[in-house]
Design an enzyme around this catalytic site. Sequence first.
Site, mmCIF file in Angstrom:
data_model
loop_
_atom_site.group_PDB
_atom_site.id
_atom_site.type_symbol
_atom_site.label_atom_id
_atom_site.label_comp_id
_atom_site.label_asym_id
_atom_site.label_seq_id
_atom_site.Cartn_x
_atom_site.Cartn_y
_atom_site.Cartn_z
ATOM 1 N N GLY A 278 -21.188 -14.938 -0.712
ATOM 2 C CA GLY A 278 -20.751 -15.317 -2.052
ATOM 3 C C GLY A 278 -21.400 -14.579 -3.196
ATOM 4 C CD GLU A 320 -22.134 -16.756 7.295
ATOM 5 O OE1 GLU A 320 -22.205 -17.140 8.468
ATOM 6 O OE2 GLU A 320 -21.434 -17.355 6.441
ATOM 7 N N GLY A 322 -20.168 -10.533 2.225
ATOM 8 C CA GLY A 322 -19.007 -9.693 2.554
ATOM 9 C C GLY A 322 -18.741 -8.775 1.386
ATOM 10 N NE ARG A 323 -16.660 -11.362 -3.998
ATOM 11 C CZ ARG A 323 -15.421 -11.853 -4.080
ATOM 12 N NH1 ARG A 323 -14.476 -11.128 -4.635
ATOM 13 N NH2 ARG A 323 -15.134 -13.062 -3.625
ATOM 14 N NE ARG A 360 -10.657 -10.668 -4.951
ATOM 15 C CZ ARG A 360 -11.281 -10.701 -6.112
ATOM 16 N NH1 ARG A 360 -11.153 -9.681 -6.964
ATOM 17 N NH2 ARG A 360 -12.040 -11.719 -6.443
ATOM 18 C CE1 TYR A 364 -8.428 -16.300 -4.740
ATOM 19 C CE2 TYR A 364 -8.628 -13.920 -4.617
ATOM 20 C CZ TYR A 364 -8.516 -15.142 -3.997
ATOM 21 O OH TYR A 364 -8.504 -15.204 -2.636
ATOM 22 C CB CYS A 391 11.162 -7.405 -7.016
ATOM 23 S SG CYS A 391 12.587 -7.757 -7.996
ATOM 24 C CD GLU A 392 6.006 -12.456 -7.683
ATOM 25 O OE1 GLU A 392 6.797 -12.340 -6.724
ATOM 26 O OE2 GLU A 392 5.159 -13.339 -7.759
ATOM 27 C CE1 TYR A 421 -12.829 -12.055 1.480
ATOM 28 C CE2 TYR A 421 -14.283 -11.332 -0.293
ATOM 29 C CZ TYR A 421 -14.077 -12.018 0.889
ATOM 30 O OH TYR A 421 -15.124 -12.671 1.479
HETATM 31 N N1 LLP Z 1 -19.384 -16.898 4.733
HETATM 32 C C1 LLP Z 1 -18.430 -17.824 4.683
HETATM 33 C C2 LLP Z 1 -18.558 -19.026 5.505
HETATM 34 C C3 LLP Z 1 -17.306 -17.645 3.857
HETATM 35 O O1 LLP Z 1 -16.376 -18.571 3.808
HETATM 36 C C4 LLP Z 1 -17.208 -16.471 3.079
HETATM 37 C C5 LLP Z 1 -16.058 -16.236 2.224
HETATM 38 C C6 LLP Z 1 -18.237 -15.521 3.172
HETATM 39 C C7 LLP Z 1 -19.314 -15.769 4.006
HETATM 40 C C8 LLP Z 1 -18.220 -14.234 2.421
HETATM 41 O O2 LLP Z 1 -18.182 -14.385 1.043
HETATM 42 P P1 LLP Z 1 -18.399 -13.114 0.080
HETATM 43 O O3 LLP Z 1 -19.828 -12.696 0.221
HETATM 44 O O4 LLP Z 1 -17.466 -12.031 0.526
HETATM 45 O O5 LLP Z 1 -18.034 -13.622 -1.273
HETATM 46 N N2 LLP Z 1 -10.381 -13.991 -1.061
HETATM 47 C C9 LLP Z 1 -11.387 -14.374 -2.034
HETATM 48 C C10 LLP Z 1 -12.696 -14.677 -1.389
HETATM 49 C C11 LLP Z 1 -12.619 -15.735 -0.336
HETATM 50 C C12 LLP Z 1 -13.918 -15.877 0.372
HETATM 51 C C13 LLP Z 1 -13.833 -16.825 1.491
HETATM 52 N N3 LLP Z 1 -15.054 -17.003 2.191
HETATM 53 C C14 LLP Z 1 -11.510 -13.266 -3.063
HETATM 54 O O6 LLP Z 1 -10.792 -12.283 -2.975
HETATM 55 O O7 LLP Z 1 -12.300 -13.365 -3.996
#
Ligand code: LLP
Length: 463
Positions: A278, A320, A322-323, A360, A364, A391-392, A421
Amino acid sequence: MSRSAHPAGPRYADVIPEGHYSAPPADLNALDRRVWARTVGRDADGVATVGGLDVQRLAEEFGTPAYFLDEEDFRARCRAWREAFGDGADVFYAGKAFLSRAVVRWLHEEGLNLDVCSGGELATALAAGMPAERIALHGNNKSTEEIERAVREGVGRIVLDSFQEIVRVAHIAEKLGKRQRVQIRVTVGVEAHTHEFIATAHEDQKFGLPLAAGQAAEAVSRALRLEHLELVGIHSHIGSQIFDTSGFEVAAHRVVGLLKQVRDEHGVELPEIDLGGGLGIAYTADDDPREPHEIAKALSEIVTRECEGAGLAVPRISVEPGRAIVGPTAFTLYEVGTVKPLQGLRTYVSVDGGMSDNIRTALYDAEYSVALVSRTSDAEPMLSRVVGKHCESGDIVVRDAFLPADLAPGDLIAVPATGAYCRSMASNYNHALRPPVVAVKDGEARVIVRRETEEDLFRLDVG
Ligand code: LLP
């Protein structure tokens, strides 16, 4: 209704919030370090480059739209997270942000673990050789097949998300003659927003078991009673695109509270705590994300302090992201197709992709930056909206941007920070062919996910 009740049309002030655009960036040609991947720059002719290759050449070779991923930057971010947390903690890359077999190999080489949340992500991880014990399986509704595969392969942990799943995983482990390591996902009552967190009813959501109502503690009791489960810890993920570490600190405080309760009631000290992902990244120059070492320091301090206060041994921490790893490492390259000035409003710049490669903004209200990258320009800033070809009318890539007023069809523009994402949430809306992901490093470009073709469309549409 009288005629005067109908405004003549949208006025400038209706569409441009006051004060929002008072200052276009001082230099439209600058590629701000905060939002662009590490090796991005401009060559002597003003053409943007990544990994030593210019975007004009990349567009010729790989076409547009396309995602270009700076492999050196990706690896450097993996290392920064590893080093920040050190050997006493684990970093799980969240594969949902973007996953491919090449990415899995990079993670493996850089010493990261991997969080997967579906059978497809698990299959990708295993196919690329990630050792099963370094994989964590997530999900609020894992199928029997997904659980069976995970247990059979020996994944390092399954994160349990409901009472039914506790029994389901135990049953499958028993059937397969295994004892499965698990964590329980809890909700700590912290609602994390982009810039702040609000302690409200964030337990009102599909993930996890609430701490406050005692369900998390009940889940722990049940899991501890099942001999085919080895309960190793508690998991909490408070949200995404967070800049403020205080939400994590509240979460850590509450999770340690549960560990203490478990110790008091069961005489068991759970050895792990996972604080999820997150961490936010910069999508525009206004965003100011924390560095991994700041996050690691804040988290380990709070967990240590809380555990010392509770008389608990400090558990092994995992996170964890990701982003925060993949997000900043890629940009999407588009070719401008049409430039349509709307009198008194703004200029609509249509590109050859759109909501199918970046949902996104539509989903969002996400903010992005954009730059002209096939050349520089001395023209005046032009208030623009970058839109796709779908088309939107909500098919917006960058809602509010300044681009040079001489922008013309054929120019290449790029949207930075699209590594997370975007490809992973890409769709075939309007039968769009999803763009490739091209990894660039040391003057070499390599397709890691190829562009879809019409044959790909017809492979699924079996007639
Ligand atoms: N761990 C868990 C349990 C999660 O549910 C998530 C993200 C992460 C780690 C990784 O989060 P990050 O570090 O990437 O923020 N599609 C949305 C984000 C959804 C994230 C869902 N879970 C977007 O594009 O902002």
